[in-house]
Design a protein around this motif. Sequence first.
Motif, PDB file in Angstrom:
ATOM      1  N   SER A 132       0.851  -1.272   0.100  1.00  0.00           N
ATOM      2  CA  SER A 132      -0.055  -0.069  -0.016  1.00  0.00           C
ATOM      3  C   SER A 132       0.880   1.324   0.057  1.00  0.00           C
ATOM      4  CB  SER A 132      -1.055  -0.033   1.191  1.00  0.00           C
ATOM      5  OG  SER A 132      -1.835  -0.970   1.321  1.00  0.00           O
ATOM      6  N   ILE A 133       2.072   1.284  -0.729  1.00  0.00           N
ATOM      7  CA  ILE A 133       2.918   2.410  -1.074  1.00  0.00           C
ATOM      8  C   ILE A 133       2.611   2.951  -2.471  1.00  0.00           C
ATOM      9  CG2 ILE A 133       5.019   3.274  -0.847  1.00  0.00           C
ATOM     10  CD1 ILE A 133       5.736   1.451   1.287  1.00  0.00           C
ATOM     11  N   PHE A 134       2.030   4.147  -2.701  1.00  0.00           N
ATOM     12  CA  PHE A 134       1.805   4.554  -3.866  1.00  0.00           C
ATOM     13  C   PHE A 134       2.402   5.905  -3.981  1.00  0.00           C
ATOM     14  CE2 PHE A 134      -1.589   1.553  -3.066  1.00  0.00           C
ATOM     15  CZ  PHE A 134      -1.375   0.698  -3.714  1.00  0.00           C
TER      16      PHE A 134
ATOM     17  N   LYS B 169      -1.047   2.670 -20.145  1.00  0.00           N
ATOM     18  CA  LYS B 169       0.012   3.110 -21.107  1.00  0.00           C
ATOM     19  C   LYS B 169      -0.452   4.346 -21.733  1.00  0.00           C
ATOM     20  CE  LYS B 169       2.187   1.142 -25.289  1.00  0.00           C
ATOM     21  NZ  LYS B 169       2.006   0.029 -26.429  1.00  0.00           N
ATOM     22  N   GLY B 170       0.871   5.344 -22.032  1.00  0.00           N
ATOM     23  CA  GLY B 170       0.555   6.626 -22.453  1.00  0.00           C
ATOM     24  C   GLY B 170       0.360   7.615 -21.370  1.00  0.00           C
ATOM     25  N   ASP B 171      -0.031   7.201 -20.102  1.00  0.00           N
ATOM     26  CA  ASP B 171      -0.576   8.476 -19.273  1.00  0.00           C
ATOM     27  C   ASP B 171       0.726   9.102 -18.745  1.00  0.00           C
ATOM     28  OD1 ASP B 171      -1.378   9.755 -17.345  1.00  0.00           O
ATOM     29  OD2 ASP B 171      -2.182   7.947 -15.968  1.00  0.00           O
ATOM     30  N   GLY B 172       1.098  10.266 -19.150  1.00  0.00           N
ATOM     31  CA  GLY B 172       2.197  10.925 -18.837  1.00  0.00           C
ATOM     32  C   GLY B 172       1.528  12.311 -18.038  1.00  0.00           C
ATOM     33  N   SER B 173       0.444  12.019 -17.261  1.00  0.00           N
ATOM     34  CA  SER B 173      -0.131  13.235 -16.582  1.00  0.00           C
ATOM     35  C   SER B 173       0.862  13.412 -15.229  1.00  0.00           C
ATOM     36  CB  SER B 173      -1.573  12.838 -16.069  1.00  0.00           C
ATOM     37  OG  SER B 173      -1.588  11.653 -15.488  1.00  0.00           O
TER      38      SER B 173
ATOM     39  N   GLY C 151     -10.209   4.209 -10.683  1.00  0.00           N
ATOM     40  CA  GLY C 151     -10.566   2.822  -9.809  1.00  0.00           C
ATOM     41  C   GLY C 151      -9.384   2.116  -9.866  1.00  0.00           C
ATOM     42  N   SER C 152      -8.126   2.387 -10.646  1.00  0.00           N
ATOM     43  CA  SER C 152      -7.141   1.491 -10.538  1.00  0.00           C
ATOM     44  C   SER C 152      -5.873   2.322 -10.296  1.00  0.00           C
ATOM     45  CB  SER C 152      -6.952   0.684 -11.890  1.00  0.00           C
ATOM     46  OG  SER C 152      -5.680  -0.027 -12.024  1.00  0.00           O
ATOM     47  N   TYR C 153      -4.823   1.639  -9.342  1.00  0.00           N
ATOM     48  CA  TYR C 153      -3.360   2.478  -9.157  1.00  0.00           C
ATOM     49  C   TYR C 153      -2.784   2.230 -10.411  1.00  0.00           C
ATOM     50  CZ  TYR C 153      -4.768   2.767  -4.155  1.00  0.00           C
ATOM     51  OH  TYR C 153      -5.545   3.181  -3.117  1.00  0.00           O
ATOM     52  N   GLU C 154      -3.097   1.196 -11.187  1.00  0.00           N
ATOM     53  CA  GLU C 154      -2.139   0.680 -12.256  1.00  0.00           C
ATOM     54  C   GLU C 154      -1.844   1.841 -13.291  1.00  0.00           C
ATOM     55  OE1 GLU C 154      -1.787  -3.394 -13.655  1.00  0.00           O
ATOM     56  OE2 GLU C 154      -3.197  -3.928 -11.900  1.00  0.00           O
ATOM     57  N   PRO C 155      -0.569   1.924 -13.798  1.00  0.00           N
ATOM     58  CA  PRO C 155      -0.516   2.973 -14.857  1.00  0.00           C
ATOM     59  C   PRO C 155      -0.875   2.530 -16.254  1.00  0.00           C
ATOM     60  CG  PRO C 155       1.721   1.822 -14.282  1.00  0.00           C
ATOM     61  CD  PRO C 155       0.744   1.476 -13.202  1.00  0.00           C
TER      62      PRO C 155
ATOM     63  N   GLU D 173      -0.042   7.984  -8.641  1.00  0.00           N
ATOM     64  CA  GLU D 173      -0.726   6.599  -8.671  1.00  0.00           C
ATOM     65  C   GLU D 173      -2.215   6.658  -7.763  1.00  0.00           C
ATOM     66  OE1 GLU D 173       3.174   3.857  -9.096  1.00  0.00           O
ATOM     67  OE2 GLU D 173       2.319   4.260  -7.123  1.00  0.00           O
ATOM     68  N   ARG D 174      -2.114   7.485  -6.806  1.00  0.00           N
ATOM     69  CA  ARG D 174      -3.336   7.568  -5.872  1.00  0.00           C
ATOM     70  C   ARG D 174      -4.275   8.245  -6.504  1.00  0.00           C
ATOM     71  NH1 ARG D 174       0.677   8.240  -1.813  1.00  0.00           N
ATOM     72  NH2 ARG D 174       0.617  10.519  -1.879  1.00  0.00           N
ATOM     73  N   GLN D 175      -3.786   9.463  -7.148  1.00  0.00           N
ATOM     74  CA  GLN D 175      -4.719  10.326  -7.996  1.00  0.00           C
ATOM     75  C   GLN D 175      -5.442   9.391  -9.177  1.00  0.00           C
ATOM     76  OE1 GLN D 175      -5.730  13.349  -7.404  1.00  0.00           O
ATOM     77  NE2 GLN D 175      -7.321  13.039  -9.162  1.00  0.00           N
ATOM     78  N   ARG D 176      -4.702   8.497  -9.820  1.00  0.00           N
ATOM     79  CA  ARG D 176      -5.195   7.670 -10.906  1.00  0.00           C
ATOM     80  C   ARG D 176      -6.202   6.723 -10.119  1.00  0.00           C
ATOM     81  NH1 ARG D 176      -0.665   5.330 -12.004  1.00  0.00           N
ATOM     82  NH2 ARG D 176      -0.009   6.832 -13.487  1.00  0.00           N
ATOM     83  N   TYR D 177      -6.028   6.207  -9.033  1.00  0.00           N
ATOM     84  CA  TYR D 177      -6.916   5.106  -8.476  1.00  0.00           C
ATOM     85  C   TYR D 177      -8.401   6.059  -8.395  1.00  0.00           C
ATOM     86  CZ  TYR D 177      -9.609   2.650  -5.156  1.00  0.00           C
ATOM     87  OH  TYR D 177     -10.413   1.883  -4.462  1.00  0.00           O
TER      88      TYR D 177
END
Length: 973
Positions: free
Chosen positions: A856-858, A876-880, A870-874, A862-866
Amino acid sequence: MTETVGGTSGSAPRTSRKSAKNGLKIERVHTTEGVHPYDAVTWERRDVVQTNWKTGETVFEQRGVEFPDFWSLNASTIVTTKYFRGAVGSPERESSLRQLLDRVVLTYVKAGKDFGYFATDADAEIFEHELTYMLLHQIFSFNSPVWFNVGTSSPQQVSACFILAVDDSMDSILNWYREEGLIFKGGSGAGLNLSRIRSSKELLRSSGGTASGPVSFMRGADASAGTIKSGGATRRAAKMVVLDVDHPDIVEFVETKEREEEKIRVLRDAGFDMDLGGSDITSVQYQNANNSVRVNDEFMEAVEEGTSFGLRARTSGEVIEEIDARELWGKMAHAAWACADPGIQYDSTINDWHTTPESGRITASNPCSEYMHLDNSSCNLASLNLLKFLTAEGTFDTQKFVKSVEFIITAMDISICFADFPTEAIGDTTRKFRQLGIGYANLGALLMASGLAYDSEGGRALAAGITSLMTGTSYRRSAELAGVVGPYEGYAANVDGHQRVMRKHQAANDEIRTKHAIDIAVQKEATKQWAANLKIGEKNGWRNSQASVLAPTGTIGFMMDCDTTGIEPDFSLVKFKKLVGGGSMQVVNQTVPAALEKLGYTGETIEAIVEFIAENGHVIDAPGLRPEHYEVFDCAVGERAIKPMGHVRMMAACQPFLSGAISKTVNMPETATVEEIADVYFQGWKLGLKALAVYRDNCKVGQPLSSQKTQDKATSGQAAAETEVKIVEKIVEKPIRRRLPKSRAAITTSFSVGGAEGYMTSGAHDDGTLGEIFLKLGKQGSTLAGVMDAFSIAVSIGLQYGVPLETFVSKFTNLKFEPAGLTDDPDVRMAQSIMDYVFRRLALDYIDFDTRSAMSIFSVDERQRYLDTGSYEPVKGDGSTAAELVTDEAAGPSPEAAAEIRAEAQIADAEAVAIQVETARPASGRAHTSAELLEEITGSAVDSPLCMTCGTKMRPAGSCHVCEGCGSTSGCS
């Protein structure tokens, strides 16, 4: 003349006595003839608006509500949202405190007239004005059910505390489930003793098979409570389950919740959401009840002497098993250390102070352990605001206090005449024994303002004197009421028992060791009240079998603008004050300058000390403050926190003057040992308490976890376990050191944790794995710098000999020690220590995503992405990148800011963080970053749950927790 008044919800008919022997003559104390209390204050209109943190949608709005100008915004918000009746927006909706007070007070006055309490209508009018004045000026408050129900079309339930009963039959057990459900549905809680149910070591009469035992039936009751809670309530059901120490299933009972806590930890580590209110927490059992063991003097003496103790069959009473008393005592202490349950109730002491022993023993308590009386009974509560009786000269106004108690006891007894009850049995017992529970709040603030330390002989003497005066006056008024409308129905069978307990209270009053002029005056008046009580009571009897308890006073404490609840000390020296128009500001409690003035400080010195406290949160090294005065400002948490036995000694000072008991949990540090908890429980018995509960900081799981799929987490956990096994095998064979290349890639990070600044340099192998760290903290040559150098070398050697970084991360994250708090790292906003920060930063820099996610270390991205996907996983192409998130006073928090705050504060399943953001928002129009808001929201290192109504961090109040944002409690009414 009599008239029948029908009841609802199982209530029996009640008779109204128009022709009483003598009515009460009422004298004015607070009011002036010809001037209504409403006309003597300045009223103003306010807007109460609450919004959903995620959508910005308004979830509550009532504009133009009317309150006196001296009521805080917090108090008016709590009353508006919780106690005003009628649909919001409808003409029937209450919109003024006047309407609320009239609805309640006029109902009480009418019932008082109908049932013959007043000599004349003029006396009834004075009573109306006095009661209105006291409520208007926050001198006291009734418990929440009164404000919810009295004067409405709902059943007129006035009681907050209930005790049920269950016998050794299936019909009785199923009825237990039903009755608890009815009480939970109404927002109240109940307790009961399961010791009549035969143990799992006894045979069934009907079939000869083995009985299930009480613990098995607790599962059904727990599930029922959880279901009713999830069916609409915003807090968990409040319930107490008690088992006698001589029950054959006592060991199973003691260890039940400890085993479940171990299960919670295993499931949490496997990736399930086991946070309070989490989606997976329902898979474990027994989480909706407080458990307590009933110990008697026989058992405690066996513990003291180290002898055996007999467990008795429920059907025959014969001893069927001998156990080592100290071994069982150790199991109780270990379970309380591990999960805060079971608490303890001292049965012999409880029943030695029982006023109605001929009508049955006291076997159980309400969920918070302050109400203890007969089975199938209830108690209505009211609490005084003690700070209202501290005069400008620094004395305690005993005469005004006595008169106020008279009014309150009279009103509370009147309420039983018209009250409705959830079951017929409870209504019958309550009307026969008329149990009342007067108490108080703001003791901690009163002691501080009086210049007395909470954990001192002077502080305990004043607290004991006030409690004695309150109960002595209450019973004296009860005896006077018995002369007007008769004693309680059960008194005739309990004359000797009731009088014996009155004499015990009186004798205890004579033993108070007074120290200062203020407590000498209080104890002197208490002595007069006890003498008058015995004299009048021996002639008339008493109207009430019980008079006083010390309840948590959570929500009503905020309604009265109290700084402290119940018997508690000041929680901390600073608090947040809500501002009209939104936002809040952090202020030093107003009792601090009053205390400084009482101690002889003046002018600029007081200002300097207050400014120091505002900046530091404590008084240590405050300019001009003498060290011998530090103890006056000791609080429940923080620097110079009051020691556990300081809380126990305060309870012991007040217990002899209470009909019931005290709702209070003794908070203990995370480092407390099993032996220390055992000693606290043992000293509670020695000091004459009736009940005691402890809570060791961080003993329960409360951390939200990653919501990745269970299978992924299980797989990653298995992979980590396999890796660890391989490493162990490698080390056992022959450790080989893998040295770093002469030239290697390195990262230097500057950091700040809680204001402490440092540097970390990390060096990597050619494959990118971490091989060394260097930590610089403190001046060169200092002890701290030397220790950090040594620690860096030890970790570096470990890494080079093959200890995986994730092993260090798992061991050193979540370590708690100062400095701690806000960091300057956007990925790790809050750290519980330097070590916690360092290894979270290293994990983010050197550990792959899958391994980190299991911990649970993000990162902030990654936290904002979740929150967005709804997912922590990056993706593809997400350069935000994370932009600066701000909140503005006028516009309120942006959804992004609120979302980040929620993620970084680790708030799970809270649908309304808006109150947190509103509370943290500044009074000025300048923008605050989410980091600044986060610091204010999570800055208090207290292990308390989040409010399930508004998401605000709660704080302890007795055996429960209370929310300063909206007034909700974690189970107590």
